[in-house]
Design an enzyme around this catalytic site. Sequence first.
Site, mmCIF file in Angstrom:
data_model
loop_
_atom_site.group_PDB
_atom_site.id
_atom_site.type_symbol
_atom_site.label_atom_id
_atom_site.label_comp_id
_atom_site.label_asym_id
_atom_site.label_seq_id
_atom_site.Cartn_x
_atom_site.Cartn_y
_atom_site.Cartn_z
ATOM 1 N N LYS A 13 36.759 -14.624 0.523
ATOM 2 C CA LYS A 13 36.230 -13.465 1.169
ATOM 3 C C LYS A 13 35.626 -13.158 -0.443
ATOM 4 C CE LYS A 13 39.913 -12.533 2.858
ATOM 5 N NZ LYS A 13 40.579 -13.575 2.248
ATOM 6 N N ARG A 89 43.149 -8.809 10.902
ATOM 7 C CA ARG A 89 43.927 -10.022 10.636
ATOM 8 C C ARG A 89 45.044 -10.401 11.826
ATOM 9 N NH1 ARG A 89 43.923 -9.050 4.155
ATOM 10 N NH2 ARG A 89 43.143 -10.975 3.368
ATOM 11 N N ARG A 128 43.300 -16.922 -10.205
ATOM 12 C CA ARG A 128 42.643 -15.434 -9.808
ATOM 13 C C ARG A 128 43.164 -14.594 -11.392
ATOM 14 N NH1 ARG A 128 41.953 -13.015 -4.536
ATOM 15 N NH2 ARG A 128 43.852 -12.481 -3.719
ATOM 16 N N ARG A 162 46.806 -10.290 -9.367
ATOM 17 C CA ARG A 162 47.190 -9.003 -9.089
ATOM 18 C C ARG A 162 49.236 -9.734 -8.613
ATOM 19 N NH1 ARG A 162 43.291 -9.779 -4.389
ATOM 20 N NH2 ARG A 162 45.878 -9.553 -2.544
ATOM 21 N N ARG A 173 52.322 -14.690 1.764
ATOM 22 C CA ARG A 173 50.758 -14.401 2.308
ATOM 23 C C ARG A 173 50.518 -15.642 3.062
ATOM 24 N NH1 ARG A 173 48.913 -13.588 -3.335
ATOM 25 N NH2 ARG A 173 46.412 -12.714 -1.412
#
Length: 215
Positions: A13, A89, A128, A162, A173
């Site tokens: 996203k 969400r 990431r 992160r 998650r």
Amino acid sequence: MNILLMGLPGAGKGTQSEQIANDYLVVHIATGDIFRQAIKEETPLGLEAKRYTDHGNLVPDEITNGLVRERLSQEDVKANGFMLDGYPRTIQQAKALSENMDSLGSKIDAVIYIDVDPEVLKARLSGRISCGNCGATYHKLYNPPKVEDTCDACGAHEFYQREDDKPEKVAHRINLQMESIQPILEYYEELGLLHRVNGDDSIDQVYNNIRKILG
Ligand code: ADP
Ligand code: AMP
């Protein structure tokens, strides 16, 4: 134009948003970015949100809905349209957004769901990295900065992983959001707004498919 960009964590996203916002000149609103910024600044919102984001849980609807409602009523959004990234969400958030749009006399034009295999998501999140200065995101293997250790966007040399991308948080998650996203997809499908794109493709290919939808 008002667009919703949906997908599980790691679907792409944020990566696609950068290009969409550039080409379509809509205001990019990412609830995750707003929470991270508030946490960094230790505002009351940040301190509250941190209790949830630290564990990979969703921030309660009342907090998230209030934040989005306020942002959508601002002039830049009214003038240029928006692209919401990571919201809604939960089905409650989707319904709150519909009410919000009605009261603003506005509407959602397209909902794009970036569909990615959950095993692929894990590999993406574990690699990431984000720029410590401007927050631009990269992947160590799939999408590294053009010049090693240098952010393409701002030239900084500091990158971080992160906290919620650490392996022990990632599976939680994905599983949590996989459950909450299904009724939202059905909701937008019934409204005739839902478009699915195959997010397993390359970054450029995914973007080409999004462009075909948005025109
Ligand atoms: P989201 O915002 O949906 O959580 P990101 O845009 O941050 O996801 O992407 C997650 C990770 O996967 C990032 O490291 C990004 O560089 C990488 N990535 C995004 N799209 C692709 C793709 N199509 N192929 C391979 N890697 C991708
Ligand atoms: P993201 O950057 O989109 O992966 O979001 C990071 C974290 O922020 C999530 O794991 C949640 O804790 C929180 N968050 C972001 N968007 C929402 C939302 N729409 N509803 C609830 N919590 C959210």
